[in-house]
Design a protein around this motif. Structure first.
Motif, mmCIF file in Angstrom:
data_model
loop_
_atom_site.group_PDB
_atom_site.id
_atom_site.type_symbol
_atom_site.label_atom_id
_atom_site.label_comp_id
_atom_site.label_asym_id
_atom_site.label_seq_id
_atom_site.Cartn_x
_atom_site.Cartn_y
_atom_site.Cartn_z
ATOM 1 N N LEU A 37 0.831 -1.205 0.000
ATOM 2 C CA LEU A 37 0.000 0.000 0.000
ATOM 3 C C LEU A 37 0.867 1.258 0.000
ATOM 4 N N ASP A 38 1.895 1.256 0.841
ATOM 5 C CA ASP A 38 2.789 2.413 0.921
ATOM 6 C C ASP A 38 3.580 2.624 -0.365
ATOM 7 N N ALA A 39 3.829 1.542 -1.099
ATOM 8 C CA ALA A 39 4.604 1.633 -2.339
ATOM 9 C C ALA A 39 3.805 2.244 -3.490
ATOM 10 N N ARG A 40 2.500 2.235 -3.384
ATOM 11 C CA ARG A 40 1.668 2.812 -4.452
ATOM 12 C C ARG A 40 1.787 4.325 -4.402
ATOM 13 N N LYS A 41 2.062 4.924 -5.519
ATOM 14 C CA LYS A 41 2.189 6.382 -5.602
ATOM 15 C C LYS A 41 0.848 7.059 -5.857
ATOM 16 N N GLU A 42 -0.035 6.360 -6.549
ATOM 17 C CA GLU A 42 -1.355 6.919 -6.858
ATOM 18 C C GLU A 42 -2.374 5.795 -6.893
ATOM 19 N N ALA A 43 -3.640 6.165 -6.917
ATOM 20 C CA ALA A 43 -4.759 5.210 -6.956
ATOM 21 C C ALA A 43 -4.634 4.151 -5.866
ATOM 22 N N LYS A 44 -4.379 4.613 -4.652
ATOM 23 C CA LYS A 44 -4.238 3.678 -3.540
ATOM 24 C C LYS A 44 -5.603 3.119 -3.146
ATOM 25 N N PRO A 45 -5.648 1.818 -2.840
ATOM 26 C CA PRO A 45 -6.904 1.246 -2.340
ATOM 27 C C PRO A 45 -7.155 1.721 -0.913
ATOM 28 N N ALA A 46 -8.349 1.495 -0.428
ATOM 29 C CA ALA A 46 -8.727 1.935 0.918
ATOM 30 C C ALA A 46 -8.033 1.133 2.011
ATOM 31 N N HIS A 47 -7.639 -0.103 1.717
ATOM 32 C CA HIS A 47 -7.026 -0.935 2.744
ATOM 33 C C HIS A 47 -6.152 -2.009 2.110
ATOM 34 N N ASN A 48 -5.460 -2.742 2.973
ATOM 35 C CA ASN A 48 -4.680 -3.881 2.506
ATOM 36 C C ASN A 48 -5.146 -5.124 3.271
ATOM 37 N N ALA A 49 -4.970 -6.275 2.667
ATOM 38 C CA ALA A 49 -5.517 -7.521 3.202
ATOM 39 C C ALA A 49 -4.914 -7.906 4.548
ATOM 40 N N VAL A 50 -3.608 -7.828 4.695
ATOM 41 C CA VAL A 50 -2.956 -8.257 5.937
ATOM 42 C C VAL A 50 -3.423 -7.415 7.120
ATOM 43 N N ASP A 51 -3.430 -6.094 6.968
ATOM 44 C CA ASP A 51 -3.859 -5.228 8.075
ATOM 45 C C ASP A 51 -5.347 -5.387 8.374
ATOM 46 N N LEU A 52 -6.162 -5.543 7.348
ATOM 47 C CA LEU A 52 -7.599 -5.698 7.574
ATOM 48 C C LEU A 52 -7.893 -7.013 8.294
ATOM 49 N N ALA A 53 -7.178 -8.069 7.944
ATOM 50 C CA ALA A 53 -7.356 -9.346 8.652
ATOM 51 C C ALA A 53 -7.019 -9.169 10.132
#
Length: 185
Positions: A95-111
């Motif tokens: 998620l942090d590596a995305r420069k643009e169009a970031k999703p609202a969450h990531n799977a590991v943290d949401l789990a």
């Protein structure tokens, strides 16, 4: 996510009714198990109701798929990857590596926020033995560190009567890819 203390008696009863009804409708997922055992485990571990409610709230349709020792195993048994957990990249680094169009969450943290484990590839394949899941979607699975260190992540689905495991860049996300979780009670 709802805290257990925020669940009044009526909300707890509604959740247990939903889960018990699903348990009884899909006995093939847990042959030989009785609801009384599941109820007893939930009574012994009431804090797990928060995670079970979060699984339900995000579209996972949790059901019992077996036991591991004394623990009762709940898994997301929705036909497709849980709708409330889709469009997520794999983990925080991705998620942090995305420069643009970031999703609202990531799977590991949401789990972790929900209080569940992401399925491993082996657990995903075992789940597919009790039903057919992800015929139109796909689900991230826990990725071995060696693959993750190279920037990749694994996901699975079921097509043509077979379970497939694929790789993708961990920073990728798609509307049809989420993740499934496991809750030990």
């Amino acid at each position: 996510m709802k805290e257990t203390r925020d669940m009044n008696a009526q909300a707890k009863a509604a959740l247990l009714h939903t889960v018990k009804s699903r348990f009884e409708r899909h006995m093939q997922r847990h042959p030989g198990m009785a609801w009384a055992l599941v109820q007893a485990r939930l009574d012994q571990h009431p804090a797990r109701l928060r995670a079970l409610q979060a699984m339900e709230d995000t579209g996972g349709e949790p059901d019992v798929i077996g036991q591991d020792g004394e623990a009762v195993l709940f898994c997301d048994c929705s036909a497709e990857s849980p709708a409330g957990r889709r469009s997520s990249c794999y983990d925080r680094a991705a998620l942090d590596a995305r420069k643009e169009a970031k999703p609202a969450h990531n799977a590991v943290d949401l789990a972790a926020e929900i209080g569940i484990e992401m399925l491993t590839e082996a657990q995903y394949r075992a789940l597919q033995q009790v039903g057919e899941f992800d015929l139109k979607t796909s689900s991230w699975v826990a990725t071995p560190p060696a693959i993750r260190q190279l920037g990749g992540a694994l996901f699975c689905d079921r097509r043509y009567g077979q379970v497939f495991t694929y790789h993708n860049g961990a920073q990728s996300y798609y509307a049809a890819r989420g993740f499934r979780g496991l809750l030990r009670v």
